[in-house]
Design a protein around this motif. Structure first.
Motif, mmCIF file in Angstrom:
data_model
loop_
_atom_site.group_PDB
_atom_site.id
_atom_site.type_symbol
_atom_site.label_atom_id
_atom_site.label_comp_id
_atom_site.label_asym_id
_atom_site.label_seq_id
_atom_site.Cartn_x
_atom_site.Cartn_y
_atom_site.Cartn_z
ATOM 1 N N ALA A 16 0.823 -1.213 0.000
ATOM 2 C CA ALA A 16 0.000 0.000 0.000
ATOM 3 C C ALA A 16 0.855 1.260 0.000
ATOM 4 O O ALA A 16 0.321 2.375 -0.043
ATOM 5 C CB ALA A 16 -0.924 -0.001 1.221
ATOM 6 N N GLY A 17 2.185 1.091 0.078
ATOM 7 C CA GLY A 17 3.079 2.235 -0.024
ATOM 8 C C GLY A 17 3.743 2.659 1.263
ATOM 9 O O GLY A 17 4.463 3.660 1.285
ATOM 10 N N VAL A 18 3.526 1.911 2.354
ATOM 11 C CA VAL A 18 4.119 2.275 3.640
ATOM 12 C C VAL A 18 5.147 1.227 4.040
ATOM 13 O O VAL A 18 4.815 0.051 4.212
ATOM 14 C CB VAL A 18 3.050 2.400 4.746
ATOM 15 C CG1 VAL A 18 3.709 2.735 6.075
ATOM 16 C CG2 VAL A 18 2.036 3.469 4.373
ATOM 17 N N ASP A 19 6.407 1.660 4.199
ATOM 18 C CA ASP A 19 7.494 0.756 4.554
ATOM 19 C C ASP A 19 7.885 1.003 6.013
ATOM 20 O O ASP A 19 8.601 1.953 6.321
ATOM 21 C CB ASP A 19 8.683 1.002 3.631
ATOM 22 C CG ASP A 19 9.844 0.057 3.895
ATOM 23 O OD1 ASP A 19 9.730 -0.793 4.802
ATOM 24 O OD2 ASP A 19 10.874 0.178 3.207
ATOM 25 N N VAL A 20 7.426 0.149 6.914
ATOM 26 C CA VAL A 20 7.704 0.363 8.335
ATOM 27 C C VAL A 20 9.189 0.212 8.644
ATOM 28 O O VAL A 20 9.708 0.833 9.571
ATOM 29 C CB VAL A 20 6.874 -0.596 9.213
ATOM 30 C CG1 VAL A 20 5.386 -0.281 9.089
ATOM 31 C CG2 VAL A 20 7.147 -2.055 8.863
ATOM 32 N N ALA A 115 5.427 14.820 7.945
ATOM 33 C CA ALA A 115 4.509 14.006 7.159
ATOM 34 C C ALA A 115 5.039 13.959 5.728
ATOM 35 O O ALA A 115 5.350 14.992 5.141
ATOM 36 C CB ALA A 115 3.101 14.594 7.183
ATOM 37 N N CYS A 116 5.149 12.770 5.172
ATOM 38 C CA CYS A 116 5.781 12.649 3.860
ATOM 39 C C CYS A 116 5.038 11.635 2.985
ATOM 40 O O CYS A 116 4.296 10.777 3.474
ATOM 41 C CB CYS A 116 7.241 12.216 4.010
ATOM 42 S SG CYS A 116 7.481 10.683 4.954
ATOM 43 N N THR A 147 7.167 10.800 12.546
ATOM 44 C CA THR A 147 7.269 10.785 11.092
ATOM 45 C C THR A 147 6.130 9.930 10.556
ATOM 46 O O THR A 147 6.022 8.749 10.911
ATOM 47 C CB THR A 147 8.619 10.213 10.632
ATOM 48 O OG1 THR A 147 9.679 11.016 11.148
ATOM 49 C CG2 THR A 147 8.691 10.205 9.105
ATOM 50 N N ALA A 148 5.286 10.530 9.725
ATOM 51 C CA ALA A 148 4.122 9.827 9.180
ATOM 52 C C ALA A 148 4.293 9.671 7.674
ATOM 53 O O ALA A 148 4.411 10.666 6.950
ATOM 54 C CB ALA A 148 2.844 10.606 9.486
ATOM 55 N N TYR A 154 0.571 12.894 0.082
ATOM 56 C CA TYR A 154 1.670 13.767 -0.321
ATOM 57 C C TYR A 154 2.379 13.135 -1.505
ATOM 58 O O TYR A 154 2.479 11.896 -1.588
ATOM 59 C CB TYR A 154 2.689 13.938 0.811
ATOM 60 C CG TYR A 154 2.199 14.719 2.000
ATOM 61 C CD1 TYR A 154 2.226 16.114 2.020
ATOM 62 C CD2 TYR A 154 1.713 14.061 3.118
ATOM 63 C CE1 TYR A 154 1.781 16.830 3.113
ATOM 64 C CE2 TYR A 154 1.257 14.763 4.230
ATOM 65 C CZ TYR A 154 1.295 16.154 4.215
ATOM 66 O OH TYR A 154 0.857 16.856 5.312
ATOM 67 N N PRO A 155 2.920 13.934 -2.444
ATOM 68 C CA PRO A 155 3.761 13.380 -3.500
ATOM 69 C C PRO A 155 4.962 12.672 -2.883
ATOM 70 O O PRO A 155 5.408 13.027 -1.791
ATOM 71 C CB PRO A 155 4.189 14.627 -4.297
ATOM 72 C CG PRO A 155 3.121 15.638 -4.008
ATOM 73 C CD PRO A 155 2.703 15.393 -2.591
#
Length: 350
Positions: A16-20, A115-116, A147-148, A154-155
């Motif tokens: 989904a685009g989130v790398d923990v 936030a990024c 950091t979110a 966001y791009p």
């Protein structure tokens, strides 16, 4: 976030685009930066759910907490364009602590929020390096943050940055306008340039995307480099005045709205700040902006700091000593006006 975790991972979340795991790497990278800001009172360390701080209140009869929060705004667009991210953190700290010190409070700690679109640990490290630098300049500790990673919001190459700080002052030593009187001298502390306000107008009139890498002899650098110069932090200079018992009858941090909006905030009823702009040293960047956009002079002083990052009201008989101490602390300081009778709040002589 536990920087030592090596078992937390989610293939579904990554899809989904989130790398923990990138978040863990970022925390590992910023640990030494956070450690460089430690001051007396810091408890615990990075990774806790809440930042802990024990206020140093010895000798205070009535400790008062003073807080401030702010962001960097569209100045971040310059950071993206130049791919330079190690100074905007200074801006974020400055916008908060410069507000706090207007009441005489010294900042104790700072927390950030980034936030990024995509968590790039190296970029996060650069951002936090600026935050840590700002905290060291202000004498406060970076005790936490967040950091979110927000893909789709966001791009991937962009981020937003905000933060807040808490300071402490003894009630009997707080700076108020109760003793301000006609004849007090107004001192202007020099800015480093545009600071962190008015960038929507700057970007409109200067067409930054095309002209950011143009060298300007008057500036001594490129346009982009000039506009990315970080906001000056005035905390140590104000603390010096207070340590030497220089009476301060009012302080105004000159941010969005310029002199017209910010100076009246420090003025009591029946008194006005009479400021002569001819006494303010001119900075080339503001002439460049004004000429490029054909901007009326009043609009310039109602949008930008115009070279004055902070205004102080001090008694006439201590103005000389105050100026000497400020210069010793590295400030560029000018007498820009005086307090007079009136109800306008501020009278700017253009």
């Amino acid at each position: 976030m536990n920087p030592n975790s090596n078992s937390s991972q989610s293939a579904s979340y990554a899809a989904a685009g989130v790398d923990v795991t990138a978040g863990y790497e970022a925390v590992s990278r910023i640990k030494p930066l956070v450690a460089s800001t430690v001051v007396p009172g810091v408890l615990g360390g990075i990774g806790d759910f809440g930042g802990m701080f024990e206020p140093q209140i010895k000798g205070m009869s009535r400790p008062v907490l003073v807080s401030g929060t702010d962001g960097v705004g569209t100045k971040l667009k310059l950071a993206f364009l130049l791919d330079k991210h190690d100074t905007v953190g200074i801006d974020c700290v400055a916008m908060c602590v410069n507000d706090i010190v207007c009441s005489g409070a010294m900042p104790m700690f700072f927390l950030d929020y980034i936030a990024c679109g995509k968590n790039d640990p190296k970029k996060i490290e650069q951002i936090v390096s600026g935050i840590a630098d700002g905290c060291r300049q202000a004498g406060c500790a970076l005790i936490g943050g967040e950091t979110a990673e927000m893909p789709g919001f966001y791009p991937v190459d962009e981020y937003d940055l905000a933060g807040f700080s808490v300071g402490l002052v003894d009630y009997d030593k707080k700076i108020t306008n109760e003793n301000m009187e006609e004849g007090d001298i107004l001192l202007g502390l020099g800015s480093t340039g545009v600071h962190s306000n008015g960038y929507s107008l700057v970007r409109k009139v200067l067409d930054i995307n095309k002209n950011f890498d143009q060298y300007n002899a008057d500036l001594g650098c490129t346009l982009g480099e000039e506009l990315l110069k970080p906001t000056r932090i005035y905390v140590r200079s104000i603390r010096c005045l207070m340590d030497f018992n220089i009476p301060i009858h009012g302080i105004s941090h000159i941010t969005g709205g310029g002199l017209f909006e910010n100076v009246p905030r420090m003025m009591p009823e029946g008194l006005t700040a009479r400021i002569n702009t001819a006494s303010i040293p001119q900075m080339p960047i503001f002439s460049i902006i004004q000429q490029a956009g054909n901007i009326p002079v009043r609009d310039m002083y109602n949008t930008f700091n115009m070279g004055v990052g902070m205004v102080l009201a001090v008694p006439r008989d201590t103005a000389g000593e105050a100026m000497n101490l400020l210069v010793q602390n590295g400030e560029r300081v000018s007498v820009i006006g005086q307090v007079a009778k009136g109800d306008e709040g501020v009278e700017v002589i253009l």
